[in-house]
Design a protein around this motif. Structure first.
Motif, mmCIF file in Angstrom:
data_model
loop_
_atom_site.group_PDB
_atom_site.id
_atom_site.type_symbol
_atom_site.label_atom_id
_atom_site.label_comp_id
_atom_site.label_asym_id
_atom_site.label_seq_id
_atom_site.Cartn_x
_atom_site.Cartn_y
_atom_site.Cartn_z
ATOM 1 N N ALA A 295 -12.822 -4.557 8.016
ATOM 2 C CA ALA A 295 -13.938 -5.168 8.739
ATOM 3 C C ALA A 295 -13.609 -6.605 9.141
ATOM 4 C CB ALA A 295 -15.202 -5.127 7.878
ATOM 5 N N MET A 296 -13.012 -7.366 8.228
ATOM 6 C CA MET A 296 -12.658 -8.757 8.518
ATOM 7 C C MET A 296 -11.613 -8.832 9.630
ATOM 8 S SD MET A 296 -10.059 -11.214 8.046
ATOM 9 C CE MET A 296 -9.014 -10.242 6.998
ATOM 10 N N ALA A 297 -10.584 -7.986 9.550
ATOM 11 C CA ALA A 297 -9.530 -8.012 10.573
ATOM 12 C C ALA A 297 -10.104 -7.679 11.946
ATOM 13 C CB ALA A 297 -8.404 -7.052 10.202
ATOM 14 N N ASP A 298 -10.940 -6.667 12.005
ATOM 15 C CA ASP A 298 -11.551 -6.304 13.285
ATOM 16 C C ASP A 298 -12.427 -7.443 13.805
ATOM 17 O OD1 ASP A 298 -12.012 -4.310 15.363
ATOM 18 O OD2 ASP A 298 -14.063 -4.255 14.582
ATOM 19 N N PHE A 299 -13.206 -8.030 12.947
ATOM 20 C CA PHE A 299 -14.074 -9.158 13.315
ATOM 21 C C PHE A 299 -13.258 -10.322 13.865
ATOM 22 C CE2 PHE A 299 -16.360 -13.084 12.179
ATOM 23 C CZ PHE A 299 -17.590 -12.843 12.760
ATOM 24 N N ARG A 300 -12.108 -10.586 13.281
ATOM 25 C CA ARG A 300 -11.248 -11.704 13.688
ATOM 26 C C ARG A 300 -10.257 -11.332 14.794
ATOM 27 N NH1 ARG A 300 -13.870 -16.005 12.169
ATOM 28 N NH2 ARG A 300 -14.314 -16.072 9.954
ATOM 29 N N GLY A 301 -10.250 -10.055 15.218
ATOM 30 C CA GLY A 301 -9.342 -9.632 16.279
ATOM 31 C C GLY A 301 -7.890 -9.568 15.828
ATOM 32 N N LYS A 302 -7.663 -9.218 14.580
ATOM 33 C CA LYS A 302 -6.313 -9.125 14.020
ATOM 34 C C LYS A 302 -5.956 -7.670 13.763
ATOM 35 C CE LYS A 302 -6.434 -13.595 13.772
ATOM 36 N NZ LYS A 302 -5.762 -14.394 14.754
ATOM 37 N N GLU A 303 -4.665 -7.382 13.772
ATOM 38 C CA GLU A 303 -4.192 -6.046 13.417
ATOM 39 C C GLU A 303 -3.995 -5.994 11.906
ATOM 40 O OE1 GLU A 303 -3.900 -3.374 15.243
ATOM 41 O OE2 GLU A 303 -4.344 -4.396 17.115
ATOM 42 N N LEU A 304 -4.444 -4.920 11.294
ATOM 43 C CA LEU A 304 -4.278 -4.732 9.854
ATOM 44 C C LEU A 304 -3.739 -3.349 9.593
ATOM 45 C CD1 LEU A 304 -4.875 -5.579 6.816
ATOM 46 C CD2 LEU A 304 -7.019 -4.322 7.119
ATOM 47 N N PHE A 305 -2.726 -3.272 8.747
ATOM 48 C CA PHE A 305 -2.279 -1.990 8.230
ATOM 49 C C PHE A 305 -2.261 -2.118 6.718
ATOM 50 C CE2 PHE A 305 0.406 1.393 6.793
ATOM 51 C CZ PHE A 305 0.001 2.437 7.611
ATOM 52 N N GLN A 306 -3.009 -1.233 6.055
ATOM 53 C CA GLN A 306 -3.081 -1.267 4.599
ATOM 54 C C GLN A 306 -2.682 0.080 4.033
ATOM 55 O OE1 GLN A 306 -6.689 -2.807 2.904
ATOM 56 N NE2 GLN A 306 -5.917 -2.559 0.841
ATOM 57 N N PHE A 307 -1.905 0.036 2.963
ATOM 58 C CA PHE A 307 -1.574 1.263 2.244
ATOM 59 C C PHE A 307 -1.563 0.976 0.758
ATOM 60 C CE2 PHE A 307 2.539 -0.724 2.875
ATOM 61 C CZ PHE A 307 3.306 -0.378 1.767
ATOM 62 N N PHE A 308 -1.553 2.046 -0.004
ATOM 63 C CA PHE A 308 -1.603 1.938 -1.463
ATOM 64 C C PHE A 308 -0.479 2.741 -2.085
ATOM 65 C CE2 PHE A 308 -6.034 1.955 0.050
ATOM 66 C CZ PHE A 308 -6.395 0.678 -0.340
ATOM 67 N N TYR A 309 -0.209 2.446 -3.337
ATOM 68 C CA TYR A 309 0.561 3.381 -4.143
ATOM 69 C C TYR A 309 -0.356 3.861 -5.257
ATOM 70 C CZ TYR A 309 1.715 -0.498 -7.364
ATOM 71 O OH TYR A 309 1.670 -1.549 -8.233
ATOM 72 N N ALA A 310 -0.266 5.144 -5.535
ATOM 73 C CA ALA A 310 -1.151 5.792 -6.499
ATOM 74 C C ALA A 310 -0.862 5.285 -7.898
ATOM 75 C CB ALA A 310 -0.968 7.306 -6.429
ATOM 76 N N ALA A 311 -1.904 4.863 -8.582
ATOM 77 C CA ALA A 311 -1.747 4.381 -9.953
ATOM 78 C C ALA A 311 -2.550 5.288 -10.888
ATOM 79 C CB ALA A 311 -2.167 2.925 -10.057
ATOM 80 N N ASP A 312 -3.652 4.801 -11.409
ATOM 81 C CA ASP A 312 -4.392 5.594 -12.387
ATOM 82 C C ASP A 312 -5.059 6.807 -11.740
ATOM 83 O OD1 ASP A 312 -6.040 3.654 -11.122
ATOM 84 O OD2 ASP A 312 -7.496 3.717 -12.743
ATOM 85 N N ASN A 313 -5.366 7.788 -12.593
ATOM 86 C CA ASN A 313 -5.918 9.056 -12.137
ATOM 87 C C ASN A 313 -7.340 9.191 -12.665
ATOM 88 O OD1 ASN A 313 -6.570 11.708 -11.597
ATOM 89 N ND2 ASN A 313 -4.684 12.559 -12.417
ATOM 90 N N LEU A 314 -8.293 9.280 -11.744
ATOM 91 C CA LEU A 314 -9.698 9.436 -12.107
ATOM 92 C C LEU A 314 -10.188 10.858 -11.838
ATOM 93 C CD1 LEU A 314 -9.237 6.342 -11.104
ATOM 94 C CD2 LEU A 314 -11.704 6.254 -11.229
ATOM 95 N N ALA A 315 -9.275 11.780 -11.604
ATOM 96 C CA ALA A 315 -9.649 13.137 -11.212
ATOM 97 C C ALA A 315 -9.937 14.049 -12.400
ATOM 98 C CB ALA A 315 -8.554 13.760 -10.351
ATOM 99 N N GLY A 316 -9.442 13.716 -13.573
ATOM 100 C CA GLY A 316 -9.586 14.602 -14.727
ATOM 101 C C GLY A 316 -10.836 14.326 -15.540
ATOM 102 N N GLU A 317 -10.933 15.027 -16.642
ATOM 103 C CA GLU A 317 -12.062 14.846 -17.553
ATOM 104 C C GLU A 317 -12.032 13.481 -18.225
ATOM 105 O OE1 GLU A 317 -14.847 16.683 -18.273
ATOM 106 O OE2 GLU A 317 -14.215 17.734 -16.459
ATOM 107 N N SER A 318 -10.827 12.939 -18.390
ATOM 108 C CA SER A 318 -10.703 11.604 -18.971
ATOM 109 C C SER A 318 -9.775 10.775 -18.091
ATOM 110 C CB SER A 318 -10.179 11.670 -20.401
ATOM 111 O OG SER A 318 -8.903 12.260 -20.424
ATOM 112 N N TRP A 319 -9.919 9.479 -18.186
ATOM 113 C CA TRP A 319 -9.130 8.544 -17.389
ATOM 114 C C TRP A 319 -7.673 8.576 -17.829
ATOM 115 C CZ3 TRP A 319 -7.619 3.258 -18.989
ATOM 116 C CH2 TRP A 319 -7.060 2.526 -17.944
ATOM 117 N N ASP A 320 -6.772 8.616 -16.857
ATOM 118 C CA ASP A 320 -5.329 8.619 -17.121
ATOM 119 C C ASP A 320 -4.748 7.366 -16.476
ATOM 120 O OD1 ASP A 320 -2.635 9.094 -17.434
ATOM 121 O OD2 ASP A 320 -2.619 10.970 -16.279
ATOM 122 N N ILE A 321 -4.268 6.429 -17.287
ATOM 123 C CA ILE A 321 -3.785 5.138 -16.800
ATOM 124 C C ILE A 321 -2.526 5.258 -15.940
ATOM 125 C CG2 ILE A 321 -2.437 4.612 -18.860
ATOM 126 C CD1 ILE A 321 -3.368 1.649 -18.478
#
Length: 165
Positions: free
Chosen positions: A105-131
């Motif tokens: 939202a900030m980049a669009d508001f300021r007229g800037k190009e943004l590319f964001q990506f992540f690397y997968a860390a902890d897992n919230l998909a299971g019955e318990s949290w996996d760090i």
């Protein structure tokens, strides 16, 4: 800065996403406050429209695992309850982060190009949290590769911008 490349960790909501693999958001479910100061109210915001294809070409050339999908941005990490995470999975979110919607939202508001990506860390998909590799000192050899991917993309973006020539 006219073009910003941002990367960091995220929690996965899809247990099939491997630890330290790359996630490229294509849209974001806005569940934080900052983005609403820069963009009209809506449930979602589009992200990474311009350089997604360039980045996936880099990832494929380097045989990197990646997922493209909707992320959930929240600024309340202690509100990531099992029930809320399940609702976000049902709405199509593959991961949770803390800044993507705000930065888009900030980049669009300021007229800037943004590319964001992540690397997968902890897992919230299971019955318990996996760090998994969320700890700063965990899986450093894989995490070091992530910065290299950002630099590779920056190099491609720089050469694509012929206004500097």
């Amino acid at each position: 800065a006219e073009t910003i490349i941002l990367f960091g960790t995220c929690g996965v909501l899809d247990g099939a996403i491997e630890d330290c693999s790359v996630i490229i958001p294509d849209r974001d479910l806005r569940d934080e406050g900052t983005s609403f100061h820069y963009a009209p109210a809506s449930d979602e915001i589009r992200v990474n429209l311009k350089y997604r294809e360039v980045f996936t070409e880099i990832l494929e050339k380097l045989s990197c695992r990646y997922t493209i999908g909707k992320t959930w941005t929240t600024d309340g990490i202690y509100r990531e309850t099992r029930e809320k995470a399940a609702r976000r999975r049902t709405s199509g979110c593959v991961c949770v982060d803390m800044e993507c919607a705000s930065m888009a939202a900030m980049a669009d508001f300021r007229g800037k190009e943004l590319f964001q990506f992540f690397y997968a860390a902890d897992n919230l998909a299971g019955e318990s949290w996996d760090i998994r590799s969320l700890a700063n000192d965990a899986n450093l050899s894989e995490k070091d590769k992530i910065a290299g991917l950002a630099m590779e993309l920056a190099s491609k973006v720089y050469t694509m911008d012929d206004s500097r020539c």
